[in-house]
Write an enzyme that holds these catalytic residues in place. Structure first.
Site, PDB file in Angstrom:
ATOM      1  N   LYS A  13     105.789 -13.328 -17.983  1.00  0.00           N
ATOM      2  CA  LYS A  13     105.115 -12.392 -18.905  1.00  0.00           C
ATOM      3  C   LYS A  13     103.800 -11.874 -18.302  1.00  0.00           C
ATOM      4  O   LYS A  13     103.537 -10.680 -18.298  1.00  0.00           O
ATOM      5  CB  LYS A  13     104.831 -13.087 -20.251  1.00  0.00           C
ATOM      6  CG  LYS A  13     106.073 -13.668 -20.914  1.00  0.00           C
ATOM      7  CD  LYS A  13     105.754 -14.323 -22.239  1.00  0.00           C
ATOM      8  CE  LYS A  13     104.885 -15.571 -22.146  1.00  0.00           C
ATOM      9  NZ  LYS A  13     105.521 -16.717 -21.456  1.00  0.00           N
ATOM     10  N   ARG A  87     103.627 -16.462 -31.266  1.00  0.00           N
ATOM     11  CA  ARG A  87     104.407 -17.630 -30.871  1.00  0.00           C
ATOM     12  C   ARG A  87     105.009 -18.342 -32.088  1.00  0.00           C
ATOM     13  O   ARG A  87     105.709 -19.337 -31.911  1.00  0.00           O
ATOM     14  CB  ARG A  87     103.518 -18.615 -30.113  1.00  0.00           C
ATOM     15  CG  ARG A  87     103.629 -18.537 -28.583  1.00  0.00           C
ATOM     16  CD  ARG A  87     102.607 -19.481 -28.035  1.00  0.00           C
ATOM     17  NE  ARG A  87     102.847 -20.007 -26.735  1.00  0.00           N
ATOM     18  CZ  ARG A  87     102.292 -19.536 -25.607  1.00  0.00           C
ATOM     19  NH1 ARG A  87     101.551 -18.473 -25.621  1.00  0.00           N
ATOM     20  NH2 ARG A  87     102.499 -20.154 -24.463  1.00  0.00           N
ATOM     21  N   ARG A 126     103.023 -22.255  -9.565  1.00  0.00           N
ATOM     22  CA  ARG A 126     102.113 -21.166  -9.959  1.00  0.00           C
ATOM     23  C   ARG A 126     100.651 -21.431  -9.573  1.00  0.00           C
ATOM     24  O   ARG A 126     100.142 -22.520  -9.758  1.00  0.00           O
ATOM     25  CB  ARG A 126     102.196 -20.969 -11.482  1.00  0.00           C
ATOM     26  CG  ARG A 126     101.096 -20.043 -12.003  1.00  0.00           C
ATOM     27  CD  ARG A 126     101.360 -19.507 -13.371  1.00  0.00           C
ATOM     28  NE  ARG A 126     101.508 -20.512 -14.396  1.00  0.00           N
ATOM     29  CZ  ARG A 126     101.914 -20.239 -15.646  1.00  0.00           C
ATOM     30  NH1 ARG A 126     102.231 -19.004 -15.980  1.00  0.00           N
ATOM     31  NH2 ARG A 126     102.018 -21.203 -16.526  1.00  0.00           N
ATOM     32  N   ARG A 160      96.563 -24.372 -13.084  1.00  0.00           N
ATOM     33  CA  ARG A 160      96.289 -24.716 -14.480  1.00  0.00           C
ATOM     34  C   ARG A 160      96.487 -26.196 -14.761  1.00  0.00           C
ATOM     35  O   ARG A 160      97.427 -26.805 -14.258  1.00  0.00           O
ATOM     36  CB  ARG A 160      97.195 -23.889 -15.405  1.00  0.00           C
ATOM     37  CG  ARG A 160      96.683 -22.487 -15.601  1.00  0.00           C
ATOM     38  CD  ARG A 160      97.662 -21.593 -16.281  1.00  0.00           C
ATOM     39  NE  ARG A 160      98.273 -22.153 -17.477  1.00  0.00           N
ATOM     40  CZ  ARG A 160      99.065 -21.450 -18.286  1.00  0.00           C
ATOM     41  NH1 ARG A 160      99.321 -20.178 -18.019  1.00  0.00           N
ATOM     42  NH2 ARG A 160      99.593 -22.005 -19.341  1.00  0.00           N
ATOM     43  N   ARG A 171     105.599 -28.019 -23.832  1.00  0.00           N
ATOM     44  CA  ARG A 171     105.505 -26.577 -24.072  1.00  0.00           C
ATOM     45  C   ARG A 171     106.883 -25.973 -24.326  1.00  0.00           C
ATOM     46  O   ARG A 171     107.041 -25.091 -25.168  1.00  0.00           O
ATOM     47  CB  ARG A 171     104.834 -25.890 -22.873  1.00  0.00           C
ATOM     48  CG  ARG A 171     103.332 -26.076 -22.875  1.00  0.00           C
ATOM     49  CD  ARG A 171     102.754 -26.063 -21.486  1.00  0.00           C
ATOM     50  NE  ARG A 171     102.719 -24.747 -20.878  1.00  0.00           N
ATOM     51  CZ  ARG A 171     102.566 -24.548 -19.567  1.00  0.00           C
ATOM     52  NH1 ARG A 171     102.435 -25.573 -18.745  1.00  0.00           N
ATOM     53  NH2 ARG A 171     102.523 -23.338 -19.082  1.00  0.00           N
TER      54      ARG A 171
HETATM   55  P1  ADP Z   1     104.231 -16.536 -17.943  1.00  0.00           P
HETATM   56  O1  ADP Z   1     103.055 -15.615 -18.106  1.00  0.00           O
HETATM   57  O2  ADP Z   1     105.440 -16.071 -18.696  1.00  0.00           O
HETATM   58  O3  ADP Z   1     103.908 -17.974 -18.226  1.00  0.00           O
HETATM   59  P2  ADP Z   1     103.864 -15.969 -15.090  1.00  0.00           P
HETATM   60  O4  ADP Z   1     103.843 -14.482 -15.021  1.00  0.00           O
HETATM   61  O5  ADP Z   1     102.573 -16.683 -14.958  1.00  0.00           O
HETATM   62  O6  ADP Z   1     104.658 -16.469 -16.419  1.00  0.00           O
HETATM   63  O7  ADP Z   1     104.883 -16.475 -13.974  1.00  0.00           O
HETATM   64  C1  ADP Z   1     105.112 -17.865 -13.722  1.00  0.00           C
HETATM   65  C2  ADP Z   1     105.266 -18.109 -12.217  1.00  0.00           C
HETATM   66  O8  ADP Z   1     106.488 -17.532 -11.783  1.00  0.00           O
HETATM   67  C3  ADP Z   1     104.169 -17.462 -11.359  1.00  0.00           C
HETATM   68  O9  ADP Z   1     103.878 -18.348 -10.300  1.00  0.00           O
HETATM   69  C4  ADP Z   1     104.795 -16.163 -10.861  1.00  0.00           C
HETATM   70  O10 ADP Z   1     104.265 -15.760  -9.597  1.00  0.00           O
HETATM   71  C5  ADP Z   1     106.270 -16.516 -10.768  1.00  0.00           C
HETATM   72  N1  ADP Z   1     107.172 -15.413 -11.145  1.00  0.00           N
HETATM   73  C6  ADP Z   1     106.994 -14.509 -12.145  1.00  0.00           C
HETATM   74  N2  ADP Z   1     108.048 -13.669 -12.227  1.00  0.00           N
HETATM   75  C7  ADP Z   1     108.928 -14.073 -11.249  1.00  0.00           C
HETATM   76  C8  ADP Z   1     110.222 -13.605 -10.825  1.00  0.00           C
HETATM   77  N3  ADP Z   1     110.829 -12.576 -11.419  1.00  0.00           N
HETATM   78  N4  ADP Z   1     110.805 -14.259  -9.811  1.00  0.00           N
HETATM   79  C9  ADP Z   1     110.209 -15.313  -9.198  1.00  0.00           C
HETATM   80  N5  ADP Z   1     108.996 -15.800  -9.538  1.00  0.00           N
HETATM   81  C10 ADP Z   1     108.359 -15.187 -10.562  1.00  0.00           C
HETATM   82  P1  AMP Z   2     100.045 -19.477 -21.965  1.00  0.00           P
HETATM   83  O1  AMP Z   2      98.915 -19.060 -21.070  1.00  0.00           O
HETATM   84  O2  AMP Z   2     100.623 -18.327 -22.732  1.00  0.00           O
HETATM   85  O3  AMP Z   2     101.092 -20.266 -21.217  1.00  0.00           O
HETATM   86  O4  AMP Z   2      99.415 -20.448 -23.066  1.00  0.00           O
HETATM   87  C1  AMP Z   2      98.785 -21.678 -22.690  1.00  0.00           C
HETATM   88  C2  AMP Z   2      98.545 -22.539 -23.912  1.00  0.00           C
HETATM   89  O5  AMP Z   2      97.640 -21.869 -24.818  1.00  0.00           O
HETATM   90  C3  AMP Z   2      99.769 -22.862 -24.778  1.00  0.00           C
HETATM   91  O6  AMP Z   2     100.497 -23.960 -24.284  1.00  0.00           O
HETATM   92  C4  AMP Z   2      99.111 -23.149 -26.139  1.00  0.00           C
HETATM   93  O7  AMP Z   2      98.491 -24.418 -26.155  1.00  0.00           O
HETATM   94  C5  AMP Z   2      97.994 -22.116 -26.178  1.00  0.00           C
HETATM   95  N1  AMP Z   2      98.451 -20.820 -26.775  1.00  0.00           N
HETATM   96  C6  AMP Z   2      98.522 -19.617 -26.122  1.00  0.00           C
HETATM   97  N2  AMP Z   2      98.932 -18.647 -26.960  1.00  0.00           N
HETATM   98  C7  AMP Z   2      99.157 -19.246 -28.158  1.00  0.00           C
HETATM   99  C8  AMP Z   2      99.624 -18.790 -29.417  1.00  0.00           C
HETATM  100  N3  AMP Z   2      99.958 -17.496 -29.611  1.00  0.00           N
HETATM  101  N4  AMP Z   2      99.723 -19.692 -30.442  1.00  0.00           N
HETATM  102  C9  AMP Z   2      99.381 -20.976 -30.268  1.00  0.00           C
HETATM  103  N5  AMP Z   2      98.959 -21.484 -29.093  1.00  0.00           N
HETATM  104  C10 AMP Z   2      98.840 -20.639 -28.046  1.00  0.00           C
END
Ligand code: ADP
Ligand code: AMP
Length: 213
Positions: A13, A87, A126, A160, A171
């Site tokens: 995302k 969420r 990541r 992270r 999660r």
């Molecule tokens: P989210 O925001 O949904 O938690 P991220 O955008 O942070 O996910 O992506 C999670 C990890 O996967 C990152 O390390 C990113 O570089 C990698 N990633 C994202 N999209 C892809 C894809 N289509 N193919 C392979 N790796 C990806």
């Molecule tokens: P994310 O960066 O989206 O992976 O979110 C990291 C963490 O933030 C999650 O595991 C939750 O603890 C908290 N969080 C983020 N967005 C929300 C949401 N919309 N509602 C509740 N908790 C959230």
């Protein structure tokens, strides 16, 4: 145009949201980023959420809805990208009400479909640039020069606290129990458009662009 990127942790995302910000001038509203900022601020709210986030649980609806409301009122651009919000069903209802209050609506909900095995690999590899927030991956998207951000030249890379297998398990459970019902909710509203999140980053970008244009 306001859109939601919906999908489990690690679905891609944030990666896709950053692309839409660059190419379309949209505004990324990531509740995860907002909460991480709050966490480091030393405020009461920050202290409260830090423990919950590190454990992989969801922060209360009240807190995240408050954060989103504040941003919706103070920011303007070529539409909002909701990344990691809503969420829960309560958050989805609150978002609809907040947008209606501003005379706006939701254009599309993009469901990023990825299987659980891929999520573990994505989360464990990541890292992000501590300066500009560009998202990288050890295997699928490394920096061109090790330790140097391709976008801004920053050299502080961040992993992270919650990107470990134990927290990811929590999660994922939170996602299946509380967030995945939103797929049915938005499908029934006629807003849902699925994309194959398992494809390469550029291919996912192309699928999203095809939906939005
Ligand atoms: P989210 O925001 O949904 O938690 P991220 O955008 O942070 O996910 O992506 C999670 C990890 O996967 C990152 O390390 C990113 O570089 C990698 N990633 C994202 N999209 C892809 C894809 N289509 N193919 C392979 N790796 C990806
Ligand atoms: P994310 O960066 O989206 O992976 O979110 C990291 C963490 O933030 C999650 O595991 C939750 O603890 C908290 N969080 C983020 N967005 C929300 C949401 N919309 N509602 C509740 N908790 C959230």
């Amino acid at each position: 145009m306001n859109i939601i990127l919906l999908g489990p942790p690690g679905a891609g995302k944030g990666t896709q949201a950053r692309h839409l910000v660059e190419t379309r001038g949209m505004i990324q509203l990531s509740t995860g980023d907002m909460l991480r900022e709050a966490k480091t601020s030393g405020t009461e709210m920050g202290k409260k959420v830090a423990e919950i986030m590190d454990a992989g649980k969801l922060v209360t609806d009240e807190i995240v809805i408050g954060l989103i409301e504040e941003k919706l009122q103070s920011e303007a651009g070529a539409g909002f990208i909701f990344d990691g919000f809503p969420r829960t069903l309560a958050q989805a209802d609150a978002l609809a009400a907040l947008l209606a209050k501003l005379g706006q609506s939701l254009h599309t909900v993009i469901e990023m479909r990825v299987d659980d095995e891929a999520l573990v690999k994505r989360i464990s590899g990541r890292f992000t640039c501590g300066n500009c927030g560009e998202v990288y991956h050890d295997e699928t998207k490394p920096t061109k020069v090790e330790g140097v951000c391709d976008k801004c030249g920053g050299t502080e890379m961040v992993r992270r606290a919650d990107d470990n297998e134990e927290s990811l398990r929590t999660r994922l459970m939170e996602y299946y129990k509380k967030t995945s019902p939103l797929i049915g909710y938005y499908y029934a509203k006629g807003d849902l458009r699925p994309v194959n999140g398992l494809a390469d980053i550029d291919e996912v970008t192309a699928s999203i662009e095809a939906i939005l244009s």
